[in-house]
Write a protein that holds these residues in place. Structure first.
Motif, mmCIF file in Angstrom:
data_model
loop_
_atom_site.group_PDB
_atom_site.id
_atom_site.type_symbol
_atom_site.label_atom_id
_atom_site.label_comp_id
_atom_site.label_asym_id
_atom_site.label_seq_id
_atom_site.Cartn_x
_atom_site.Cartn_y
_atom_site.Cartn_z
ATOM 1 N N VAL A 1 -7.236 -2.556 -1.422
ATOM 2 C CA VAL A 1 -6.321 -1.147 -1.219
ATOM 3 C C VAL A 1 -6.521 -0.165 -2.481
ATOM 4 O O VAL A 1 -5.907 0.659 -2.364
ATOM 5 C CB VAL A 1 -4.853 -1.524 -0.882
ATOM 6 N N LEU A 2 -7.073 -0.556 -3.697
ATOM 7 C CA LEU A 2 -6.980 0.023 -4.737
ATOM 8 C C LEU A 2 -7.869 1.367 -4.732
ATOM 9 O O LEU A 2 -9.188 0.957 -4.118
ATOM 10 C CB LEU A 2 -7.343 -0.794 -5.994
ATOM 11 N N PRO A 3 -7.654 2.281 -4.980
ATOM 12 C CA PRO A 3 -8.433 3.522 -4.838
ATOM 13 C C PRO A 3 -9.678 3.304 -5.946
ATOM 14 O O PRO A 3 -10.881 3.657 -5.477
ATOM 15 C CB PRO A 3 -7.428 4.748 -5.512
ATOM 16 N N ASP B 1 0.926 0.846 -12.125
ATOM 17 C CA ASP B 1 -0.425 0.908 -11.306
ATOM 18 C C ASP B 1 -1.345 0.104 -11.880
ATOM 19 O O ASP B 1 -1.413 -0.205 -13.069
ATOM 20 C CB ASP B 1 -0.919 2.464 -11.256
ATOM 21 N N ALA B 2 -2.228 -0.650 -10.944
ATOM 22 C CA ALA B 2 -3.089 -1.426 -11.614
ATOM 23 C C ALA B 2 -3.970 -0.906 -12.495
ATOM 24 O O ALA B 2 -4.519 -1.483 -13.154
ATOM 25 C CB ALA B 2 -3.940 -2.083 -10.181
ATOM 26 N N ALA B 3 -4.318 0.316 -12.635
ATOM 27 C CA ALA B 3 -5.234 0.932 -13.339
ATOM 28 C C ALA B 3 -4.628 1.336 -14.672
ATOM 29 O O ALA B 3 -5.090 1.904 -15.432
ATOM 30 C CB ALA B 3 -5.742 2.127 -12.604
ATOM 31 N N VAL C 1 3.670 -6.823 -11.917
ATOM 32 C CA VAL C 1 3.343 -5.662 -11.766
ATOM 33 C C VAL C 1 3.124 -5.089 -10.160
ATOM 34 O O VAL C 1 2.292 -5.612 -9.601
ATOM 35 C CB VAL C 1 2.271 -5.040 -12.548
ATOM 36 N N ASP C 2 3.654 -3.921 -9.746
ATOM 37 C CA ASP C 2 3.631 -3.532 -8.468
ATOM 38 C C ASP C 2 4.054 -1.756 -8.244
ATOM 39 O O ASP C 2 4.919 -1.456 -9.218
ATOM 40 C CB ASP C 2 4.588 -4.272 -7.382
ATOM 41 N N LEU C 3 3.444 -1.097 -7.618
ATOM 42 C CA LEU C 3 3.681 0.310 -7.386
ATOM 43 C C LEU C 3 4.831 0.250 -6.297
ATOM 44 O O LEU C 3 5.296 1.775 -6.531
ATOM 45 C CB LEU C 3 2.311 1.062 -7.011
ATOM 46 N N ASP C 4 5.225 -0.315 -5.488
ATOM 47 C CA ASP C 4 6.154 -0.039 -4.586
ATOM 48 C C ASP C 4 7.460 -0.619 -4.739
ATOM 49 O O ASP C 4 7.778 -1.759 -5.235
ATOM 50 C CB ASP C 4 5.588 -1.096 -3.146
ATOM 51 N N PRO C 5 8.458 0.365 -4.963
ATOM 52 C CA PRO C 5 9.703 0.069 -5.449
ATOM 53 C C PRO C 5 10.386 -0.852 -4.549
ATOM 54 O O PRO C 5 11.374 -1.648 -4.961
ATOM 55 C CB PRO C 5 10.606 1.642 -5.464
ATOM 56 N N VAL D 1 -0.740 -8.757 -10.671
ATOM 57 C CA VAL D 1 -1.059 -7.479 -10.437
ATOM 58 C C VAL D 1 -0.695 -7.249 -8.930
ATOM 59 O O VAL D 1 -1.454 -7.853 -8.092
ATOM 60 C CB VAL D 1 -2.485 -6.782 -10.925
ATOM 61 N N GLY D 2 0.080 -6.334 -8.509
ATOM 62 C CA GLY D 2 0.158 -6.067 -7.072
ATOM 63 C C GLY D 2 0.859 -7.160 -6.588
ATOM 64 O O GLY D 2 0.538 -7.974 -5.674
ATOM 65 N N CYS D 3 2.161 -7.710 -7.397
ATOM 66 C CA CYS D 3 2.890 -8.882 -7.119
ATOM 67 C C CYS D 3 3.730 -8.881 -5.977
ATOM 68 O O CYS D 3 3.975 -10.150 -5.465
ATOM 69 C CB CYS D 3 3.610 -9.194 -8.475
ATOM 70 N N ALA E 1 -4.613 -11.049 -9.227
ATOM 71 C CA ALA E 1 -4.397 -10.068 -8.253
ATOM 72 C C ALA E 1 -4.806 -10.703 -6.735
ATOM 73 O O ALA E 1 -5.735 -11.327 -6.584
ATOM 74 C CB ALA E 1 -5.301 -8.809 -8.598
ATOM 75 N N ASP E 2 -3.845 -10.670 -5.953
ATOM 76 C CA ASP E 2 -3.843 -11.559 -4.708
ATOM 77 C C ASP E 2 -3.715 -10.600 -3.571
ATOM 78 O O ASP E 2 -2.566 -10.020 -3.489
ATOM 79 C CB ASP E 2 -2.916 -12.691 -4.596
ATOM 80 N N LYS E 3 -4.661 -10.254 -2.713
ATOM 81 C CA LYS E 3 -4.770 -9.481 -1.754
ATOM 82 C C LYS E 3 -4.274 -7.787 -1.868
ATOM 83 O O LYS E 3 -3.288 -7.493 -1.498
ATOM 84 C CB LYS E 3 -3.736 -9.818 -0.756
ATOM 85 N N VAL E 4 -4.867 -7.406 -3.136
ATOM 86 C CA VAL E 4 -4.645 -6.278 -3.737
ATOM 87 C C VAL E 4 -5.953 -5.433 -3.836
ATOM 88 O O VAL E 4 -5.593 -4.160 -3.416
ATOM 89 C CB VAL E 4 -4.001 -6.415 -5.025
HETATM 90 C C1 LIG Z 1 -0.734 -7.258 0.553
HETATM 91 S S1 LIG Z 1 0.405 -7.239 -0.655
HETATM 92 C C2 LIG Z 1 0.076 -8.539 -1.643
HETATM 93 C C3 LIG Z 1 1.451 -8.876 -2.351
HETATM 94 C C4 LIG Z 1 1.379 -10.186 -3.094
HETATM 95 N N1 LIG Z 1 0.102 -10.247 -4.002
HETATM 96 C C5 LIG Z 1 1.185 -11.313 -2.224
HETATM 97 O O1 LIG Z 1 0.094 -12.088 -2.262
HETATM 98 O O2 LIG Z 1 2.230 -11.898 -1.609
HETATM 99 C C6 LIG Z 1 -0.520 -5.714 -1.834
HETATM 100 C C7 LIG Z 1 0.312 -5.496 -2.892
HETATM 101 O O3 LIG Z 1 -0.183 -4.688 -3.878
HETATM 102 C C8 LIG Z 1 0.429 -3.468 -3.986
HETATM 103 N N2 LIG Z 1 -0.354 -2.279 -4.804
HETATM 104 C C9 LIG Z 1 -0.851 -1.612 -4.089
HETATM 105 N N3 LIG Z 1 -1.772 -0.821 -4.703
HETATM 106 C C10 LIG Z 1 -1.314 -0.960 -6.052
HETATM 107 C C11 LIG Z 1 -1.498 -0.312 -7.064
HETATM 108 N N4 LIG Z 1 -2.451 0.778 -7.262
HETATM 109 N N5 LIG Z 1 -1.051 -0.946 -8.267
HETATM 110 C C12 LIG Z 1 -0.285 -1.837 -8.458
HETATM 111 N N6 LIG Z 1 0.338 -2.418 -7.129
HETATM 112 C C13 LIG Z 1 -0.411 -1.896 -5.955
HETATM 113 C C14 LIG Z 1 1.337 -3.167 -2.882
HETATM 114 O O4 LIG Z 1 2.547 -2.579 -3.109
HETATM 115 C C15 LIG Z 1 1.776 -4.594 -2.494
HETATM 116 O O5 LIG Z 1 2.586 -5.131 -3.032
#
Ligand SMILES: C[S@@+](CC[C@H](N)C(=O)[O-])C[C@H]1O[C@@H](n2cnc3c(N)ncnc32)[C@H](O)[C@@H]1O
Length: 255
Positions: A117-119, A95-97, A72-76, A51-53, A111-114
């Motif tokens: 930033v999640l609301p 969305d992660a939710a 899964v990621d939100l950013d196109p 998640v947040g790949c 989920a790695d470094k994600v």
């Molecule tokens: C810092 S990057 C980390 C990317 C990857 N996990 C890595 O370690 O290289 C955070 C990622 O989370 C995604 N992201 C942020 N909010 C998200 C959400 N609500 N649902 C899914 N993805 C989300 C961003 O688009 C971004 O690609």
């Protein structure tokens, strides 16, 4: 114009990808990703969702290990880059939710470094529980933004910059709370590890400049202080004198 004005773009996707590529290419980062896969204890052919790949490095690595991996990621933009790099992988915009998976479909969730930033991290964890089969495994990985160690001739200014930058992040200290979040969400067998990522080169300069800009914009430091600090770190990079250490929390648990 202040030096740092040219670096505000570190929050844009292209710069984030550049920094992540450089950081994730380090052998220690590869070992940490591998450790996160170990914690997932995936049976052969198991479904795992990252998640947040981002650009899907982990999705490709998990697929290579024999998993049925879904990113899964939100950013196109992230997803377009991911598909360009790994045309055969399964990545989805969501969305992660609100994950595009059925109840109990996944044996692993990562989920790695994600989560910082999640609301609503609680909603994301509830969604993780929904998509995980009972007995499935979760691995959360991320940095603690409040305890980033940066060697500098200006330690007091550095402290202000680190804390001001942390304060711009929705959940800067969530990594140290992974264990309690997982317990509160009903996961068990929770284990936590901390690995320190050490940078001694220019890899993180755009991130450090972004820290200074954020601190300046928050009013915690002046523009001149930001310029001086970024100049010092740039000089250190040129002279091979950078030292940045970031605690990376890795938590594993069972659904
Ligand atoms: C810092 S990057 C980390 C990317 C990857 N996990 C890595 O370690 O290289 C955070 C990622 O989370 C995604 N992201 C942020 N909010 C998200 C959400 N609500 N649902 C899914 N993805 C989300 C961003 O688009 C971004 O690609």
């Amino acid at each position: 114009m202040h030096v740092t004005d040219t670096h505000t773009a570190y929050t844009d996707t292209d710069t984030l990808i550049r920094v992540l590529d450089a950081a994730e290419a380090m052998p220690a980062a590869a070992r940490l990703r591998a450790r996160s896969y170990e914690l997932l204890r995936l049976p052969p052919g198991a479904t795992v969702v990252d998640v947040g790949c981002g650009t899907a490095r982990a999705v490709a690595e998990l697929a290579e290990l024999g998993a049925r991996a879904i990113g899964v990621d939100l950013d196109p933009t992230m997803l377009a880059v991911a598909r360009g790099r790994f045309p055969d992988i399964d990545v989805r915009a969501a969305d992660a939710a609100e994950l595009p998976l059925d109840d109990g479909q996944a044996h692993g969730y990562r989920a790695d470094k994600v989560y910082h930033v999640l609301p609503d991290p609680h909603a994301a964890l509830a969604e993780a529980r929904r998509v995980l089969v009972p007995g499935g495994r979760i691995a959360l990985l991320g940095q603690d933004w409040d305890t980033i160690v940066i060697d500098s001739d200006q330690p007091e200014l550095t402290r202000r910059i680190v804390h001001a930058r942390a304060d711009t992040i929705p959940h800067p200290r969530i990594a140290r709370a992974y264990r309690n979040l997982l317990l509160d969400a009903g996961f068990h067998d929770v284990e936590v590890e901390v690995h320190t990522a050490v940078f001694t080169d220019a890899t993180l300069l755009p991130i450090l400049a972004g820290h200074a800009t954020a601190a300046d914009q928050a009013g915690a430091i002046t523009g001149d202080e930001a310029d001086t600090w970024v100049s010092e770190q740039t000089r250190r990079a040129q002279d091979d004198r950078v030292l940045v250490a970031i605690p990376m929390f890795l938590a594993g648990a069972t659904r």
